[in-house]
Motif scaffolding. Structure first.
Motif, short mmCIF file in Angstrom:
data_model
loop_
_atom_site.label_atom_id
_atom_site.label_comp_id
_atom_site.label_asym_id
_atom_site.label_seq_id
_atom_site.Cartn_x
_atom_site.Cartn_y
_atom_site.Cartn_z
N PRO A 188 0.81 -1.23 0.00
CA PRO A 188 0.00 0.00 0.00
C PRO A 188 0.84 1.28 0.00
O PRO A 188 0.46 2.27 -0.64
CB PRO A 188 -0.82 -0.13 1.29
CG PRO A 188 -0.92 -1.60 1.52
CD PRO A 188 0.41 -2.14 1.09
N VAL A 189 1.96 1.26 0.73
CA VAL A 189 2.84 2.44 0.72
C VAL A 189 3.43 2.64 -0.67
O VAL A 189 3.59 3.77 -1.14
CB VAL A 189 3.95 2.29 1.78
CG1 VAL A 189 4.85 3.53 1.78
CG2 VAL A 189 3.35 2.08 3.16
N GLY A 190 3.71 1.53 -1.36
CA GLY A 190 4.20 1.63 -2.73
C GLY A 190 3.19 2.26 -3.66
O GLY A 190 3.54 3.06 -4.54
N THR A 191 1.91 1.94 -3.46
CA THR A 191 0.87 2.56 -4.31
C THR A 191 0.73 4.05 -4.01
O THR A 191 0.48 4.84 -4.93
CB THR A 191 -0.49 1.86 -4.14
OG1 THR A 191 -1.02 2.14 -2.84
CG2 THR A 191 -0.38 0.36 -4.34
N LEU A 212 8.57 3.17 2.40
CA LEU A 212 8.39 1.82 1.88
C LEU A 212 9.63 0.97 2.15
O LEU A 212 9.53 -0.19 2.60
CB LEU A 212 8.11 1.88 0.38
CG LEU A 212 8.14 0.56 -0.39
CD1 LEU A 212 7.10 -0.41 0.14
CD2 LEU A 212 7.93 0.81 -1.89
N LEU A 213 10.80 1.52 1.88
CA LEU A 213 12.05 0.78 2.11
C LEU A 213 12.24 0.46 3.59
O LEU A 213 12.70 -0.63 3.94
CB LEU A 213 13.24 1.59 1.59
CG LEU A 213 13.28 1.79 0.06
CD1 LEU A 213 14.40 2.76 -0.31
CD2 LEU A 213 13.47 0.46 -0.65
N LEU A 214 11.86 1.39 4.46
CA LEU A 214 11.96 1.14 5.90
C LEU A 214 11.02 0.01 6.32
O LEU A 214 11.41 -0.89 7.07
CB LEU A 214 11.63 2.42 6.68
CG LEU A 214 12.69 3.53 6.63
CD1 LEU A 214 12.16 4.80 7.29
CD2 LEU A 214 13.98 3.08 7.32
N VAL A 221 13.65 -8.17 8.35
CA VAL A 221 14.39 -8.51 9.58
C VAL A 221 13.53 -9.37 10.49
O VAL A 221 14.01 -10.35 11.08
CB VAL A 221 14.85 -7.22 10.30
CG1 VAL A 221 15.40 -7.55 11.69
CG2 VAL A 221 15.91 -6.50 9.48
N ARG A 222 12.24 -8.99 10.61
CA ARG A 222 11.35 -9.79 11.48
C ARG A 222 11.18 -11.19 10.93
O ARG A 222 11.17 -12.17 11.70
CB ARG A 222 9.98 -9.11 11.60
CG ARG A 222 9.07 -9.80 12.64
CD ARG A 222 9.68 -9.67 14.01
NE ARG A 222 9.00 -10.44 15.03
CZ ARG A 222 9.35 -11.67 15.41
NH1 ARG A 222 10.36 -12.29 14.80
NH2 ARG A 222 8.72 -12.28 16.39
#
Length: 234
Positions: A188-191, A212-214, A221-222
């Motif tokens: 969704p952040v990418g959109t 988005l990268l964060l 990592v999770r």
């Protein structure tokens, strides 16, 4: 149908990305002809399940909307293809746009009205409604040249972003158990990034790209830490 919704969106996005990288429309054409019909089928199947109130649909949940958002990705891709491949893709894109607009938005409003709050491993799914905000903004710009639409959607989406941050970042701080719902914070952040870019809001788009990268990094990592714990348990 949520998993199939993710599959169709990923397929369509992959085809668009490869065409953007290579300049070869064959990738986007192939992904559209597979992904767009499948997206419509998945959306209608999901609506049928909701109508029949099957056992899978008890308490409202944001992942219900994944199948309904997938036609909007086909709408964006159709708008891109219409530039060089004819009006058919434009009209098909419009059909896909309205299919999502009149189904996904009411569903997400119902989820908010029902005070749906995803927690723990599912907290990332609080971002899913933002997918229709960003994707429909990109599609509306391509199909209708409707820049006012994007301004309205991003304004209405602002409190939804704050709510998603509240749900997801709380789960991150508590390092909630891993589940696929963590990745709901990425697409969704990418959109939103794409929609902002198509509107000409490049600074906002770049900020969303960093976000988005964060999110992707945190989810990776999770997942990695969960995978290590599973390996140790075996």
């Amino acid at each position: 149908m949520a998993a199939w919704g993710m599959y169709t969106m990923g397929l369509l996005a992959c085809g668009s990305a490869w065409t953007a990288l290579t300049g070869n429309d064959a990738f986007q054409l192939a992904s559209w002809w597979i992904g767009a019909p499948l997206a419509i089928i998945v959306c209608l199947w999901q609506l049928w399940g909701l109508w029949k109130q099957s056992a899978h649909y008890t308490e409202p949940a944001f992942p219900w909307g994944l199948a309904l958002v997938s036609p909007m990705v086909a709408a964006t891709s159709g708008g891109q293809l219409a530039t060089h491949h004819g009006e058919f893709y434009h009209y098909a894109g419009e059909l896909c746009f309205f299919l999502t607009f009149f189904t996904a938005i009411p569903l997400f409003l119902y989820c908010y009205w029902s005070r749906t709050r995803p927690r723990g491993a599912a907290a990332g799914t609080a971002w899913i409604p933002l997918g229709v905000v960003g994707q429909s903004t990109a599609a509306s710009t391509l199909l209708f040249d409707a820049h006012l639409y994007g301004l309205i959607m991003f304004t209405l989406g602002a409190p939804c972003v704050l709510y998603a941050m509240y749900c997801f970042y709380e789960a991150v701080l508590h390092w909630a158990p891993y589940g696929p719902g963590w990745w709901g914070s990425t697409f969704p952040v990418g959109t939103l990034c794409l929609g902002a870019w198509d509107e000409g809001w490049h600074t906002l788009s770049l900020a969303l790209l960093v976000l988005l990268l964060l999110h992707w990094g945190v989810c990776a990592v999770r997942f990695g830490s969960w995978e290590l714990s599973q390996s140790g348990a075996r």
